[in-house]
Every structure is written in structure tokens, then in C-alpha cells.
Design a protein around this motif. Structure first.
Motif, PDB file in Angstrom:
ATOM      1  N   GLN A 299       0.945  -1.308  -0.074  1.00  0.00           N
ATOM      2  CA  GLN A 299      -0.044  -0.112   0.065  1.00  0.00           C
ATOM      3  C   GLN A 299       0.795   1.289  -0.005  1.00  0.00           C
ATOM      4  O   GLN A 299       1.595   1.266   0.969  1.00  0.00           O
ATOM      5  N   ASP A 300       0.521   2.213  -0.973  1.00  0.00           N
ATOM      6  CA  ASP A 300       1.124   3.415  -1.008  1.00  0.00           C
ATOM      7  C   ASP A 300       2.585   3.491  -1.303  1.00  0.00           C
ATOM      8  O   ASP A 300       3.526   4.343  -1.025  1.00  0.00           O
ATOM      9  N   CYS A 301       3.114   2.113  -1.726  1.00  0.00           N
ATOM     10  CA  CYS A 301       4.657   2.122  -2.336  1.00  0.00           C
ATOM     11  C   CYS A 301       4.900   2.701  -3.473  1.00  0.00           C
ATOM     12  O   CYS A 301       4.066   2.381  -4.476  1.00  0.00           O
ATOM     13  N   ALA A 302       5.769   3.381  -3.599  1.00  0.00           N
ATOM     14  CA  ALA A 302       6.212   4.323  -4.777  1.00  0.00           C
ATOM     15  C   ALA A 302       7.068   3.434  -5.672  1.00  0.00           C
ATOM     16  O   ALA A 302       7.881   4.290  -6.256  1.00  0.00           O
ATOM     17  N   LEU A 303       6.723   2.207  -5.709  1.00  0.00           N
ATOM     18  CA  LEU A 303       7.919   1.374  -6.491  1.00  0.00           C
ATOM     19  C   LEU A 303       7.415   1.588  -8.029  1.00  0.00           C
ATOM     20  O   LEU A 303       6.308   1.883  -8.482  1.00  0.00           O
ATOM     21  N   LYS A 304       8.423   1.530  -9.003  1.00  0.00           N
ATOM     22  CA  LYS A 304       8.260   1.840 -10.277  1.00  0.00           C
ATOM     23  C   LYS A 304       7.753   0.439 -10.864  1.00  0.00           C
ATOM     24  O   LYS A 304       7.964  -0.469 -10.300  1.00  0.00           O
ATOM     25  N   ARG A 305       7.075   0.808 -11.861  1.00  0.00           N
ATOM     26  CA  ARG A 305       6.474  -0.285 -12.697  1.00  0.00           C
ATOM     27  C   ARG A 305       7.275  -1.571 -12.681  1.00  0.00           C
ATOM     28  O   ARG A 305       6.824  -2.803 -12.432  1.00  0.00           O
ATOM     29  N   PRO A 306       8.419  -1.675 -13.367  1.00  0.00           N
ATOM     30  CA  PRO A 306       9.449  -2.628 -13.414  1.00  0.00           C
ATOM     31  C   PRO A 306       9.653  -3.763 -12.027  1.00  0.00           C
ATOM     32  O   PRO A 306       9.678  -4.803 -11.950  1.00  0.00           O
ATOM     33  N   GLN A 307       9.929  -2.781 -11.079  1.00  0.00           N
ATOM     34  CA  GLN A 307      10.088  -3.487  -9.683  1.00  0.00           C
ATOM     35  C   GLN A 307       8.543  -4.115  -9.242  1.00  0.00           C
ATOM     36  O   GLN A 307       8.600  -5.182  -8.557  1.00  0.00           O
ATOM     37  N   LEU A 308       7.678  -3.450  -9.137  1.00  0.00           N
ATOM     38  CA  LEU A 308       6.358  -3.820  -8.884  1.00  0.00           C
ATOM     39  C   LEU A 308       5.862  -5.145  -9.476  1.00  0.00           C
ATOM     40  O   LEU A 308       5.698  -6.260  -9.054  1.00  0.00           O
ATOM     41  N   GLU A 309       6.322  -5.106 -10.746  1.00  0.00           N
ATOM     42  CA  GLU A 309       5.925  -6.358 -11.789  1.00  0.00           C
ATOM     43  C   GLU A 309       6.833  -7.416 -11.224  1.00  0.00           C
ATOM     44  O   GLU A 309       6.440  -8.522 -11.094  1.00  0.00           O
ATOM     45  N   GLN A 310       8.204  -7.328 -10.903  1.00  0.00           N
ATOM     46  CA  GLN A 310       9.200  -8.174 -10.737  1.00  0.00           C
ATOM     47  C   GLN A 310       8.571  -8.910  -9.181  1.00  0.00           C
ATOM     48  O   GLN A 310       8.609 -10.002  -9.131  1.00  0.00           O
ATOM     49  N   LEU A 311       8.375  -7.976  -8.431  1.00  0.00           N
ATOM     50  CA  LEU A 311       8.061  -8.344  -7.121  1.00  0.00           C
ATOM     51  C   LEU A 311       6.763  -9.260  -7.064  1.00  0.00           C
ATOM     52  O   LEU A 311       6.570 -10.514  -6.509  1.00  0.00           O
ATOM     53  N   LEU A 312       5.672  -8.954  -8.041  1.00  0.00           N
ATOM     54  CA  LEU A 312       4.417  -9.649  -8.149  1.00  0.00           C
ATOM     55  C   LEU A 312       4.728 -10.979  -8.712  1.00  0.00           C
ATOM     56  O   LEU A 312       4.093 -11.909  -8.427  1.00  0.00           O
ATOM     57  N   ARG A 313       5.717 -10.923  -9.903  1.00  0.00           N
ATOM     58  CA  ARG A 313       5.860 -12.254 -10.594  1.00  0.00           C
ATOM     59  C   ARG A 313       6.478 -13.395  -9.448  1.00  0.00           C
ATOM     60  O   ARG A 313       6.341 -14.223  -9.508  1.00  0.00           O
ATOM     61  N   ALA A 314       7.456 -12.689  -8.862  1.00  0.00           N
ATOM     62  CA  ALA A 314       8.169 -13.619  -7.825  1.00  0.00           C
ATOM     63  C   ALA A 314       7.256 -14.319  -6.770  1.00  0.00           C
ATOM     64  O   ALA A 314       7.357 -15.546  -6.580  1.00  0.00           O
ATOM     65  N   LEU A 315       6.146 -13.438  -6.447  1.00  0.00           N
ATOM     66  CA  LEU A 315       5.206 -13.891  -5.443  1.00  0.00           C
ATOM     67  C   LEU A 315       4.301 -15.082  -6.167  1.00  0.00           C
ATOM     68  O   LEU A 315       3.897 -16.244  -5.469  1.00  0.00           O
ATOM     69  N   SER A 316       4.062 -15.012  -7.546  1.00  0.00           N
ATOM     70  CA  SER A 316       3.319 -15.933  -8.183  1.00  0.00           C
ATOM     71  C   SER A 316       4.221 -17.161  -8.605  1.00  0.00           C
ATOM     72  O   SER A 316       3.633 -18.226  -8.252  1.00  0.00           O
ATOM     73  N   GLU A 317       5.286 -17.070  -8.973  1.00  0.00           N
ATOM     74  CA  GLU A 317       6.202 -18.092  -9.209  1.00  0.00           C
ATOM     75  C   GLU A 317       6.711 -18.798  -8.018  1.00  0.00           C
ATOM     76  O   GLU A 317       7.067 -20.023  -8.163  1.00  0.00           O
ATOM     77  N   GLY A 318       6.746 -18.110  -6.917  1.00  0.00           N
ATOM     78  CA  GLY A 318       7.275 -18.770  -5.718  1.00  0.00           C
ATOM     79  C   GLY A 318       6.067 -19.663  -5.230  1.00  0.00           C
ATOM     80  O   GLY A 318       6.432 -20.375  -3.864  1.00  0.00           O
ATOM     81  N   GLY A 319       4.915 -19.526  -5.642  1.00  0.00           N
ATOM     82  CA  GLY A 319       3.908 -20.539  -4.999  1.00  0.00           C
ATOM     83  C   GLY A 319       3.334 -20.031  -3.569  1.00  0.00           C
ATOM     84  O   GLY A 319       2.818 -20.693  -2.681  1.00  0.00           O
ATOM     85  N   CYS A 320       3.444 -18.651  -3.355  1.00  0.00           N
ATOM     86  CA  CYS A 320       2.978 -18.150  -1.921  1.00  0.00           C
ATOM     87  C   CYS A 320       1.482 -18.339  -1.961  1.00  0.00           C
ATOM     88  O   CYS A 320       0.806 -17.916  -3.236  1.00  0.00           O
ATOM     89  N   PRO A 321       0.843 -19.085  -0.983  1.00  0.00           N
ATOM     90  CA  PRO A 321      -0.456 -19.039  -0.908  1.00  0.00           C
ATOM     91  C   PRO A 321      -1.105 -17.772  -0.393  1.00  0.00           C
ATOM     92  O   PRO A 321      -1.901 -17.718   0.632  1.00  0.00           O
ATOM     93  N   LEU A 322      -1.134 -16.613  -1.063  1.00  0.00           N
ATOM     94  CA  LEU A 322      -1.507 -15.424  -1.055  1.00  0.00           C
ATOM     95  C   LEU A 322      -3.053 -15.402  -0.674  1.00  0.00           C
ATOM     96  O   LEU A 322      -3.808 -16.143  -1.446  1.00  0.00           O
ATOM     97  N   HIS A 323      -3.553 -14.816   0.440  1.00  0.00           N
ATOM     98  CA  HIS A 323      -5.050 -14.719   0.764  1.00  0.00           C
ATOM     99  C   HIS A 323      -5.322 -13.514   0.648  1.00  0.00           C
ATOM    100  O   HIS A 323      -6.542 -12.756   0.165  1.00  0.00           O
TER     101      HIS A 323
END
Length: 167
Positions: free
Chosen positions: A51-75
Motif C-alpha cells: 500500500q502506497d509504495c512508490a515502486l516503479k512499474r518494473p520493480q512492482l511487476e518483478q515482485l508480483l511475478r516472484a510471489l506468483s512463481e514462488g507459489g505463495c498461498p496469498l490470501h
């Protein structure tokens, strides 16, 4: 430092990650390290707040892809106020939203709560009212994901995106 500690310790037991207070200060190298750490050592994450993180698009995308590929059971995933659909210089994009939608429809996903408040879904600045120049591309992507058989979302916050109901 945090990633090194998690790698040596009990990172697998970490259930929540809240970067809302430090997101504006994360440098690209730190985001890359965190993404790598998430893939390897944070596989138990159920709640992530950017929330309210001023991450640039590439960094935000990289982090979300990592969460997806890491198999995190996000709720729960909170991306409110991140400028999710904006790429400098103030150009509308759905690249990162596509990654979010992929998380929503991945087989076996556990995502129930998604915060997209003030993420420029319509291409409007947060707080702006419905205006000329808006687009529904992001809303269409989101609707497609919501209709998908693997989507189990129970709570979605799209407030402060310039949407309004009409008859």
C-alpha cells in the motif's frame, strides 16, 4: 540484510509482509533481492501489503511475478495507491495489472482479498472524477479475471479510481 536473515533463519514461517512504510525508499536492487528471497524463502506468505509504495512499474511487476512463481498461498494482496496502471511519463499501462490478474486465476490460488484503491485503473489520477480520456481496459481485464473459474476473490476494493455508477 532482511533477505539474508530470512535465508538463514525461518523465512518459511513468515506469513505477512508489509512494505507500506518503506516502499518509497526501496531501490531497484533491494526489490530484486526481495523478489529472489520471496521465491526461495517466503513460500508461506499469506498477506502482502504494498500500500502506497512508490515502486516503479518494473520493480512492482518483478515482485508480483516472484510471489506468483514462488507459489505463495496469498490470501490478501494490497496494492492500493501504487500507481499500478501508470508508467512514466504518466502513460496508462495494464502490464502489472495483467500479472495481478494472473495471480487471481492461477490454479490453486488462495487469493480472497485484493486492494486496488487509487491504482489508476481508468487511467485517471486518484481522486479524479470520471472524465474524458478514461479507459476501461483495466476494468475489462479485471472483470475477465473475476469471471474465471479459478478466481475465488471475496473482497475487492477499487475505490478512488474515478468509477461511478450510472443508470
Amino acid at each position: 540484510l532482511v533477505c539474508a536473515l530470512l535465508a538463514r533463519g525461518r523465512g518459511g514461517a513468515v506469513r505477512a509482509l508489509d512494505l507500506s512504510a518503506v516502499g518509497a525508499n526501496l531501490r531497484p536492487a533491494a526489490v530484486s533481492a526481495l523478489a529472489a528471497c520471496a521465491c526461495r524463502h517466503l513460500r508461506a506468505l499469506t498477506h502482502v501489503s504494498l500500500q502506497d509504495c512508490a515502486l516503479k512499474r518494473p520493480q512492482l511487476e518483478q515482485l508480483l511475478r516472484a510471489l506468483s512463481e514462488g507459489g505463495c498461498p496469498l490470501h490478501a494482496l494490497d496494492l492500493s495507491g501504487t500507481g499500478l496502471c501508470v508508467s512514466p511519463p504518466a502513460r496508462y499501462t495494464t502490464d502489472v495489472l495483467r500479472v495481478v490478474c494472473d495471480l487471481m486465476v492461477a490454479p490453486g490460488n488462495a487469493l480472497r482479498t485484493l486492494g486496488l484503491r487509487g491504482t489508476c485503473l481508468l487511467g485517471l489520477s486518484p481522486g479524479a472524477e470520471h472524465a474524458d480520456g478514461h479507459t476501461l481496459a483495466g476494468v475489462a481485464l479485471l472483470c475477465d479475471a473475476l469471471r474465471h473459474e479459478h478466481c475465488h476473490l471475496a473482497e475487492l476494493d477499487v475505490s478512488d479510481n474515478g468509477m461511478r455508477a450510472t443508470r
